[in-house]
Scaffold this active site. Sequence first.
Site, short mmCIF file in Angstrom:
data_model
loop_
_atom_site.label_atom_id
_atom_site.label_comp_id
_atom_site.label_asym_id
_atom_site.label_seq_id
_atom_site.Cartn_x
_atom_site.Cartn_y
_atom_site.Cartn_z
N LYS A 80 1.88 8.60 0.33
CA LYS A 80 0.83 7.82 1.00
C LYS A 80 0.36 8.55 2.24
CE LYS A 80 0.05 3.16 2.90
NZ LYS A 80 0.71 1.88 3.29
N SER A 155 -1.55 -2.07 1.31
CA SER A 155 -2.36 -0.90 1.56
C SER A 155 -1.94 0.34 0.73
CB SER A 155 -2.29 -0.55 3.05
OG SER A 155 -0.96 -0.29 3.44
N SER A 179 2.79 -4.06 1.95
CA SER A 179 1.98 -2.95 1.41
C SER A 179 2.64 -2.09 0.35
CB SER A 179 1.52 -2.05 2.55
OG SER A 179 0.37 -2.60 3.14
N1 GLN Z 1 -1.87 -6.68 4.26
C1 GLN Z 1 -1.09 -6.66 5.47
C2 GLN Z 1 -1.96 -6.25 6.63
O1 GLN Z 1 -3.11 -6.10 6.45
C3 GLN Z 1 0.11 -5.78 5.32
C4 GLN Z 1 -0.23 -4.34 5.35
C5 GLN Z 1 0.98 -3.44 5.32
O2 GLN Z 1 2.06 -3.84 4.89
N2 GLN Z 1 0.81 -2.25 5.82
O3 GLN Z 1 -1.52 -6.09 7.72
#
Ligand code: GLN
Length: 487
Positions: A80, A155, A179
């Site tokens: 990632k 994400s 994420s």
């Molecule tokens: N969807 C969550 C956010 O927008 C978690 C994102 C993540 O785990 N990086 O913060």
Amino acid sequence: MTELTALSVAAALTGLASGEISSRDLTHACLAAILQHDPELRCFLAVEPEQALAQADAADARRREGGILPPLLGLPLAVKDVLAVEGMPATAGSRILAGFRPPYTATAVRRLQEAGVVILGKTNTDEFAMGSSTENSAFFTTRNPWNTGRVPGGSSGGSAAAVAARLTPAALGTDTGGSVRQPAAFCGVTGLKPTYGRVSRYGLIAYGSSLDTVGVLARGAEDVAVLFNVMAGHDPLDATSARRPAPQVRLGVEVSIAGLRLGVPEEYFIAGIQPAVEEKVRAAIAQLESLGAQVRPVSLPHTQYALPVYYIIAPAEASANLARFDGVRYGLRLPHADVIEMFKETRGAGFGPEVVRRIMLGTYALSAGYYDAYYGQAQKVRTLIARDFSSAFEQVDVIAAPVAPTTAFAIGGHGDDPLAMYLEDVFTLPANLAGVPGLAFPVGFDADGLPVGMQLMGRPFEEETLLRTAHAYQQATDWHTRVPRSE
Ligand code: GLN
């Protein structure tokens, strides 16, 4: 699709060890699959074919030398794009990091490199990992391989889609609020969010530092375990890294969950959940029961507060972490004679709308006069959420729940409604707030042919219990082996 890309991590390592396949052929097959499918799926922000093939050749040469070989020698891996890898760009899905090439490598990646992996490229992410669909990437939206009109989740959507589409046997992700787990569920793969502190955050572009974890996605629990063993363990370069020995999870055919106490929290089966999600998750719980688990109800009474608490704490930490992107030290810089104007113009042009929203929310929550009302209060409720888990884990060994209330939603489906997007995180945020490990894996499909994921949460540092439970399930079922149709 060639046969080589169909190999799991475990099968690839067996083939490499026996000499039946070479790392060059395997890496080449992944690169060819990327060339063929990525123009449509858009999982990767950067692919480095020459570097990857050179690493593969070095791995094959090392194997020919013989002797004691590192455990993952020649295995391709995608990373990632929020993790630093020396020699590759790192954008975090943001224009503000345009042109930035980190001069060092994240510890999790470095350990995997020392174990012999070949890095294929960097995967797409919501900007600074803020989002649940990859639609917040400054560059493009990744497509779900099961249905290209749907999001892959986020994400870590690029990583999840790449594993699902058989472009790579495994990929690294990060999980601050879901994420790794939510994209794993949306794409029908297995994803581990380790205990906070279990895997070093050194070299991870910080989002919410008290919540950030580095995780891994692959097809099954067995594959996830192989990589997790290498990534985890104490790192002096991360002050929050836990002083625990590296895990040694081995998942054989003999893994049994007889007597495992499995808790089912009523707070995770709420109105608004898609009926197919509830149905498949309950069926998977029944399957685990038939494999010997003792299923019982458990209560996590403060679950409903996780969403508001997270959306104070994570933006607050983000607003502090993102202050470093000022046009001086990293990436983008819009020149201006006045330095304050340079900061403003660079940040104004470099950050996308969701990141700006989070910086404003976080700055507000931390500002004088509001700190106690918002940030201070959120920290207190975070403690209550963590206590919910510690008392539940006095009664059960593992908690089973859905990963997300729905299967993969349509690209553009949440329009400009940030709250609708935040609601996707309702079942994944509590584990981050409590710091406990979570594992997502596929347990079936909805009527539209989209994967449904189940989540297991465990006591801190008991990732092995989660992996064993999922492995037992995956020995008895074949959801994790299903392949999306691809042209
Ligand atoms: N969807 C969550 C956010 O927008 C978690 C994102 C993540 O785990 N990086 O913060």
